[in-house]
Design an enzyme around this catalytic site. Structure first.
Site, PDB file in Angstrom:
ATOM      1  N   CYS A 122       0.821  -1.218   0.000  1.00 22.40           N
ATOM      2  CA  CYS A 122       0.000   0.000   0.000  1.00 22.40           C
ATOM      3  C   CYS A 122       0.848   1.258   0.000  1.00 22.40           C
ATOM      4  O   CYS A 122       0.634   2.163  -0.801  1.00 22.40           O
ATOM      5  CB  CYS A 122      -0.927  -0.002   1.213  1.00 22.40           C
ATOM      6  SG  CYS A 122      -1.923   1.505   1.350  1.00 22.40           S
ATOM      7  N   CYS A 127      -1.625   1.821  -2.889  1.00 19.74           N
ATOM      8  CA  CYS A 127      -2.553   2.934  -2.611  1.00 19.74           C
ATOM      9  C   CYS A 127      -1.908   4.307  -2.670  1.00 19.74           C
ATOM     10  O   CYS A 127      -2.419   5.227  -3.330  1.00 19.74           O
ATOM     11  CB  CYS A 127      -3.173   2.764  -1.222  1.00 19.74           C
ATOM     12  SG  CYS A 127      -3.425   1.080  -0.660  1.00 19.74           S
ATOM     13  N   LYS A 130      -0.119   5.321  -6.122  1.00 15.01           N
ATOM     14  CA  LYS A 130      -1.226   5.368  -7.088  1.00 15.01           C
ATOM     15  C   LYS A 130      -2.032   6.650  -6.923  1.00 15.01           C
ATOM     16  O   LYS A 130      -2.337   7.341  -7.886  1.00 15.01           O
ATOM     17  CB  LYS A 130      -2.106   4.128  -6.892  1.00 15.01           C
ATOM     18  CG  LYS A 130      -3.343   4.018  -7.764  1.00 15.01           C
ATOM     19  CD  LYS A 130      -4.585   4.565  -7.086  1.00 15.01           C
ATOM     20  CE  LYS A 130      -4.881   4.035  -5.726  1.00 15.01           C
ATOM     21  NZ  LYS A 130      -5.575   2.764  -5.667  1.00 15.01           N
ATOM     22  N   TYR A 257     -10.415  -2.935 -10.683  1.00 21.33           N
ATOM     23  CA  TYR A 257     -10.180  -1.573 -10.190  1.00 21.33           C
ATOM     24  C   TYR A 257      -8.773  -1.070 -10.502  1.00 21.33           C
ATOM     25  O   TYR A 257      -8.578   0.115 -10.796  1.00 21.33           O
ATOM     26  CB  TYR A 257     -10.488  -1.486  -8.697  1.00 21.33           C
ATOM     27  CG  TYR A 257      -9.479  -2.143  -7.782  1.00 21.33           C
ATOM     28  CD1 TYR A 257      -8.489  -1.404  -7.150  1.00 21.33           C
ATOM     29  CD2 TYR A 257      -9.513  -3.518  -7.531  1.00 21.33           C
ATOM     30  CE1 TYR A 257      -7.574  -1.991  -6.301  1.00 21.33           C
ATOM     31  CE2 TYR A 257      -8.603  -4.115  -6.697  1.00 21.33           C
ATOM     32  CZ  TYR A 257      -7.633  -3.357  -6.072  1.00 21.33           C
ATOM     33  OH  TYR A 257      -6.715  -3.945  -5.246  1.00 21.33           O
ATOM     34  N   GLU A 261      -8.064   2.353 -12.622  1.00 20.25           N
ATOM     35  CA  GLU A 261      -7.315   3.447 -11.991  1.00 20.25           C
ATOM     36  C   GLU A 261      -6.130   3.873 -12.850  1.00 20.25           C
ATOM     37  O   GLU A 261      -5.896   5.073 -13.060  1.00 20.25           O
ATOM     38  CB  GLU A 261      -6.860   3.019 -10.594  1.00 20.25           C
ATOM     39  CG  GLU A 261      -8.022   2.931  -9.609  1.00 20.25           C
ATOM     40  CD  GLU A 261      -7.641   2.357  -8.259  1.00 20.25           C
ATOM     41  OE1 GLU A 261      -8.417   2.536  -7.312  1.00 20.25           O
ATOM     42  OE2 GLU A 261      -6.578   1.703  -8.152  1.00 20.25           O
ATOM     43  N   HIS A 516     -26.270  22.536   1.327  1.00 21.96           N
ATOM     44  CA  HIS A 516     -26.513  23.044  -0.024  1.00 21.96           C
ATOM     45  C   HIS A 516     -25.565  24.189  -0.359  1.00 21.96           C
ATOM     46  O   HIS A 516     -25.297  25.031   0.495  1.00 21.96           O
ATOM     47  CB  HIS A 516     -27.966  23.533  -0.111  1.00 21.96           C
ATOM     48  CG  HIS A 516     -28.370  23.968  -1.487  1.00 21.96           C
ATOM     49  ND1 HIS A 516     -28.624  23.073  -2.509  1.00 21.96           N
ATOM     50  CD2 HIS A 516     -28.541  25.214  -2.008  1.00 21.96           C
ATOM     51  CE1 HIS A 516     -28.953  23.740  -3.594  1.00 21.96           C
ATOM     52  NE2 HIS A 516     -28.905  25.042  -3.322  1.00 21.96           N
ATOM     53  N   GLU A 521     -25.688  16.103  -0.853  1.00 24.24           N
ATOM     54  CA  GLU A 521     -27.040  16.303  -0.337  1.00 24.24           C
ATOM     55  C   GLU A 521     -28.069  15.467  -1.092  1.00 24.24           C
ATOM     56  O   GLU A 521     -29.180  15.238  -0.598  1.00 24.24           O
ATOM     57  CB  GLU A 521     -27.428  17.781  -0.389  1.00 24.24           C
ATOM     58  CG  GLU A 521     -27.623  18.336  -1.787  1.00 24.24           C
ATOM     59  CD  GLU A 521     -28.066  19.803  -1.782  1.00 24.24           C
ATOM     60  OE1 GLU A 521     -29.003  20.131  -1.039  1.00 24.24           O
ATOM     61  OE2 GLU A 521     -27.443  20.601  -2.511  1.00 24.24           O
TER      62      GLU A 521
END
Length: 552
Positions: A122, A127, A130, A257, A261, A516, A521
């Site tokens: 990682c 991770c 990347k 994935y 990526e 908002h 939301e």
């Protein structure tokens, strides 16, 4: 309650791959681990903790894991592999009073049989680097976005690949140093070299033997490249993160994935990107609507997908370029061919089979609910067990193991409601079940969806869109799945994951006031179901309506 002896082979609890983790998010109850080791429930460890750290080994009787109570052990825990899970388990164990050592190979940006580095996949080749490259690649989209907001550029912005690589590698050096300090500050002994299990209580590190009451295997996984003609020309994810120059035109084989990526990264850095997938759609195991939406959006950004194409060979031309031959033909002119076709547990040459540790066909170590292998004194956490291959999960497993062994708190890792992300462009965030899984498990579900143009794209004129989805149990009103594809999806879903873990209902969302203007939301303003799926639909419903609701 049935009993099981400690000599019984633990039940395999492996999970095949990262996309399939969704099946665990609302799992059926796992079988109970029916006979915990005596040492894990003994009050002696807790009461003796202050003195425990100063001993070379604990004096506790451990006949249940094969330990000789009269034998002097160099360490209470010896960990092979200083990645996320191994460092977490080692640090926590030491803090709980154990004498701990961890071994790891010398640092390198690309892993091999002789190189690795403290921090693991990682931090060093997964991770973290990347995500740094994702950040770098997003600027081109930001430049395009900014024009509608009045920004003008006298010259076209240029990217310098060598600067990115140099800065990325400097950051990796900094991070591996931090991990070393974390171990040092926790009084964990770091041994550099390749570890191999000699017997249930002995580890060989480059010729030097270390004895331990418990051994932990946390060596992670390695990228896998299929054996086809010309495979020696292919690069994997390790190499793709440390290329000497940016690809001009790249073929990426794989639809998971990792493939998406890297497709986003190189596309953002203005490489010509082609993705070859064996199936009709990317991201097998993910929600079907999410799969379709993300591939649509990536195609709009210029990535070319070649579906239902299986690689057969890589050919090298006289000019140094490569061609990829598939079952549908040959595409040429590539500067690089990358395989993102999965990872395999890194268990070769560790001596595990020789000492009786049982493994699956793919090399994954079989463990029980407490991460114990078929050898009572040997444990395993992280990707090497192929349960749920995510860094935060490895951290959880490592922490749970330390509590189980040295804090008198037998702790099972909790695999329910695990959130996850794909850092594609646009990115995906999700927690819970897909629509397909929810329908199969619960039958009656209500689906809420929203597909909209984000405010930022109104002035830029770019074709960006956001997709959001809620899957609700019709009988209990509980949120079974929450999915999003669009800018900031991982950040947004991480917050909602806390609520899903706590038992979030649709009524809770309806009662929440939104912030908002935000995209997030939308999750609290979806009032009308897009469709209702019922296992036994009322007779008055038309057959065509039922099929449409089921996605047929």
């Amino acid at each position: 309650m049935a009993s099981c002896s400690l000599s019984t082979t633990p039940k395999l609890t492996t999970i095949s791959s990262y996309p399939s983790l969704q099946a665990l998010l609302f799992p059926k109850k796992l079988p109970s681990f029916l006979s915990l080791p005596q040492t894990l429930t003994s009050p002696h460890l807790r009461s003796s903790r202050p003195a425990f750290r100063r001993r070379a080994s604990s004096t506790r009787a451990q006949s249940d894991n094969g330990a000789d109570s009269s034998r002097h052990y160099d360490f209470d825990l010896f960990t092979i592999g200083a990645g996320s899970g191994g460092v977490r388990a080692s640090r926590f164990a030491s803090n709980f009073g154990a004498k701990v050592a961890v071994c790891e190979l010398p640092f390198s940006t690309i892993s091999s049989d002789t190189t690795g580095g403290v921090g693991g996949t990682c931090v060093l080749r997964g991770c973290v680097p990347k995500k740094l490259l994702v950040y770098a690649s997003k600027y081109t989209h930001e430049f395009d976005d900014s024009i509608g907001y009045g920004w003008k550029y006298e010259t076209e912005p240029k990217h310098d690949w060598s600067t990115l690589m140099a800065n990325k590698n400097a950051e990796l050096q900094r991070l591996t140093g931090i991990y070393k300090n974390v171990l040092k500050n926790a009084s964990v002994t770091l041994v550099q070299g390749r570890g191999k299990v000699v017997d249930p209580h002995t580890v060989d590190v480059d010729g030097k033997l270390y004895s331990a009451r418990h051994i932990l295997i946390s060596v992670g996984g390695r990228p896998f490249i299929p054996d086809i003609p010309g495979s020696e020309y292919a690069i994997d994810s390790d190499a793709a993160l440390d290329l000497p120059e940016k690809p001009g035109k790249i073929a990426i084989v794989g639809g998971g994935y990792i493939a998406l990526e890297f497709a986003g990264i190189f596309n953002g850095l203005r490489s010509d990107v082609h993705v070859f997938i064996r199936q009709k759609q990317v991201l097998r195991g993910f929600d079907e609507e999410i799969r379709g939406f993300v591939s649509e959006q990536m195609s709009v950004r210029g990535i070319e997908f070649h579906t239902e194409e299986s690689p057969q060979a890589i050919l090298k031309s006289a000019d140094g370029s490569f061609s990829l031959k598939t079952n549908k033909g040959t595409v040429g002119g590539f500067s690089h061919v990358m395989f993102a076709t999965g990872r395999r547990p890194n268990t070769k040459n560790l001596g595990l089979a020789a000492v009786g540790v049982k493994m699956a066909k793919n090399g994954a170590i079989e463990v029980d609910e407490f991460s114990r292998t078929s050898v009572p004194s040997i444990w395993a956490v992280g990707d090497v067990t192929d349960r749920v291959n995510l860094t935060p999960v490895a951290l959880m497993e490592g922490g749970a193991l330390a509590k189980t062994l040295f804090l008198n708190e037998p702790t099972k890792p909790d695999y329910s409601a695990i959130p996850s992300a794909v850092f594609s462009q646009p990115p995906i965030g999700q927690v819970g079940l897909s629509e397909e899984q929810a329908t199969e498990q619960y039958g009656d579900v209500d689906i809420y969806t929203s597909n909209f143009r984000p405010m930022k794209a109104t002035l830029s004129g770019l074709p960006d869109r956001v997709f959001m989805k809620l899957i609700v149990c019709a009988k209990t009103n509980k949120i079974l799945g929450l999915h999003m594809c669009g800018e900031d999806s991982p950040e947004i879903v991480q917050g909602f994951a806390v609520a899903v873990k706590a038992g979030l209902t649709k009524a809770d969302l309806d009662a929440t006031i939104g912030i908002h203007p935000t995209a997030a939301e939308e999750f609290v303003t979806m009032r009308t179901p897009t469709r209702k799926i019922r296992k036994n639909p009322p007779s008055q419903e038309k057959t065509s309506d039922v099929k449409a609701a089921a996605g047929v």
